[in-house]
Design a protein around this motif. Structure first.
Motif, mmCIF file in Angstrom:
data_model
loop_
_atom_site.group_PDB
_atom_site.id
_atom_site.type_symbol
_atom_site.label_atom_id
_atom_site.label_comp_id
_atom_site.label_asym_id
_atom_site.label_seq_id
_atom_site.Cartn_x
_atom_site.Cartn_y
_atom_site.Cartn_z
ATOM 1 N N PHE A 135 1.431 -1.063 -0.086
ATOM 2 C CA PHE A 135 0.217 -0.256 0.119
ATOM 3 C C PHE A 135 0.874 1.256 0.260
ATOM 4 C CE2 PHE A 135 -2.298 2.835 1.576
ATOM 5 C CZ PHE A 135 -3.394 3.112 1.207
ATOM 6 N N SER A 136 1.792 1.008 0.569
ATOM 7 C CA SER A 136 2.780 2.385 0.559
ATOM 8 C C SER A 136 3.710 2.460 -0.317
ATOM 9 C CB SER A 136 4.217 1.918 2.329
ATOM 10 O OG SER A 136 4.676 3.378 1.871
ATOM 11 N N ASN A 137 3.883 1.121 -1.108
ATOM 12 C CA ASN A 137 4.839 1.726 -2.419
ATOM 13 C C ASN A 137 3.737 1.941 -3.763
ATOM 14 O OD1 ASN A 137 7.294 0.454 -1.334
ATOM 15 N ND2 ASN A 137 6.859 -1.994 -1.825
ATOM 16 N N ILE A 138 2.666 1.747 -3.741
ATOM 17 C CA ILE A 138 1.755 1.957 -4.691
ATOM 18 C C ILE A 138 1.637 3.368 -4.397
ATOM 19 C CG2 ILE A 138 -0.860 1.936 -5.140
ATOM 20 C CD1 ILE A 138 -0.570 -1.347 -4.573
ATOM 21 N N TYR A 139 0.752 4.126 -2.899
ATOM 22 C CA TYR A 139 1.098 5.364 -3.040
ATOM 23 C C TYR A 139 2.310 5.966 -3.238
ATOM 24 C CZ TYR A 139 0.253 9.751 -0.311
ATOM 25 O OH TYR A 139 0.625 11.169 -0.089
ATOM 26 N N HIS A 140 3.633 5.872 -3.031
ATOM 27 C CA HIS A 140 4.731 6.272 -3.636
ATOM 28 C C HIS A 140 4.833 6.790 -5.137
ATOM 29 C CE1 HIS A 140 8.506 7.669 -2.892
ATOM 30 N NE2 HIS A 140 9.434 6.352 -4.197
ATOM 31 N N ARG A 141 4.596 5.637 -5.594
ATOM 32 C CA ARG A 141 4.430 5.905 -6.533
ATOM 33 C C ARG A 141 3.516 6.049 -7.466
ATOM 34 N NH1 ARG A 141 4.260 -0.788 -8.625
ATOM 35 N NH2 ARG A 141 5.167 -1.575 -6.448
ATOM 36 N N TYR A 142 2.603 6.517 -7.137
ATOM 37 C CA TYR A 142 1.323 7.187 -7.331
ATOM 38 C C TYR A 142 2.030 8.803 -7.000
ATOM 39 C CZ TYR A 142 -2.792 9.713 -7.389
ATOM 40 O OH TYR A 142 -4.527 11.715 -7.238
ATOM 41 N N VAL A 143 2.128 9.341 -5.963
ATOM 42 C CA VAL A 143 2.964 10.360 -6.175
ATOM 43 C C VAL A 143 3.421 11.309 -7.032
ATOM 44 C CG1 VAL A 143 3.919 12.423 -4.388
ATOM 45 C CG2 VAL A 143 1.352 10.832 -3.152
ATOM 46 N N LEU A 144 4.756 9.757 -6.966
ATOM 47 C CA LEU A 144 5.812 9.708 -7.863
ATOM 48 C C LEU A 144 5.334 10.519 -9.725
ATOM 49 C CD1 LEU A 144 8.430 8.025 -6.523
ATOM 50 C CD2 LEU A 144 8.359 10.780 -6.431
ATOM 51 N N ALA A 145 4.143 9.234 -9.657
ATOM 52 C CA ALA A 145 3.935 9.880 -11.081
ATOM 53 C C ALA A 145 2.932 11.016 -11.637
ATOM 54 C CB ALA A 145 2.644 8.511 -11.973
ATOM 55 N N THR A 146 2.394 11.150 -10.371
ATOM 56 C CA THR A 146 1.621 12.765 -10.104
ATOM 57 C C THR A 146 3.079 13.640 -10.929
ATOM 58 O OG1 THR A 146 0.363 12.070 -8.583
ATOM 59 C CG2 THR A 146 0.117 14.470 -8.712
ATOM 60 N N ILE A 147 3.413 13.586 -9.775
ATOM 61 C CA ILE A 147 4.608 15.193 -10.542
ATOM 62 C C ILE A 147 4.679 14.737 -11.700
ATOM 63 C CG2 ILE A 147 6.565 16.074 -10.053
ATOM 64 C CD1 ILE A 147 6.483 14.366 -7.138
#
Length: 194
Positions: free
Chosen positions: A145-157
């Motif tokens: 869950f933490s890794n998916i959130y992390h990847r999501y935030v980076l993709a958003t940037i």
């Protein structure tokens, strides 16, 4: 959580606290790291722009003797970029280390609680292995869950950067231009000097 709820409400509470602290810690540290990633992206844009202009106008830079000034400017940007990159790397590493510490802390806490319950006679010895197994499953879920959130935030940037480029209006410089007649045959340059 359901398996733990049938054993002990305390175990269930520890799992809920683990998941909540893992998520909050991950969100907070990801935000700090991604803010730094945005700062790095801006400095990289500046660096890429000056590098592009220098390389594509190398003859002009040499002719006007601007290489010393521009190299000083490039060195300054490079120092800022390396500093920002180092900070970004540190923040992402701190994020990973903090999440790992949080996981290990709760693992030890839950196993210690289970051992204590065995000593008290409330649990059987085999429950320790069961608790360890189920906590490992929950730990993996929290980590994913933490890794998916992390990847999501980076993709958003990255998508914000692309959107910024797409939203940029095209600019065509039209000062000092003249409209030519559709039937023009030649073009004459007069009083031209360099």
């Amino acid at each position: 959580a359901i398996v733990f709820a049938t054993m002990s409400w305390e175990l269930n509470a520890l799992l809920i606290v683990f998941f909540a602290t893992h998520y909050l810690l991950s969100s907070y540290l990801t935000k700090r790291a991604t803010d730094q990633a945005k700062a790095v992206n801006k400095i990289e844009e500046e660096f890429s722009g000056i590098k592009f202009e220098m390389l594509n106008n190398i003859q002009t830079v040499k002719t006007l003797g601007m290489e010393r000034d521009l190299m000083g400017h490039v060195k300054g940007i490079t120092k800022r970029l390396l500093s920002a990159l180092s900070k970004r790397i540190i923040l992402f590493r701190v994020r990973l280390a903090s999440l790992g510490f949080n996981q290990q802390f709760f693992r030890i806490l839950i196993i210690a609680f289970s051992v204590w319950q065995v000593i008290q006679g409330n649990f059987e010895v085999g429950v320790i292995a069961q608790v360890f197994f189920y906590f490992s499953k929950i730990e993996v879920s929290a980590q994913r869950f933490s890794n998916i959130y992390h990847r999501y935030v980076l993709a958003t940037i990255d998508l914000q950067g692309v959107q910024k480029i797409l939203d940029t209006e095209a600019f065509i410089e039209d000062q000092g231009t003249a409209v030519y007649q559709p039937d023009w045959n030649y073009l004459r340059l007069e009083n031209l000097s360099f």
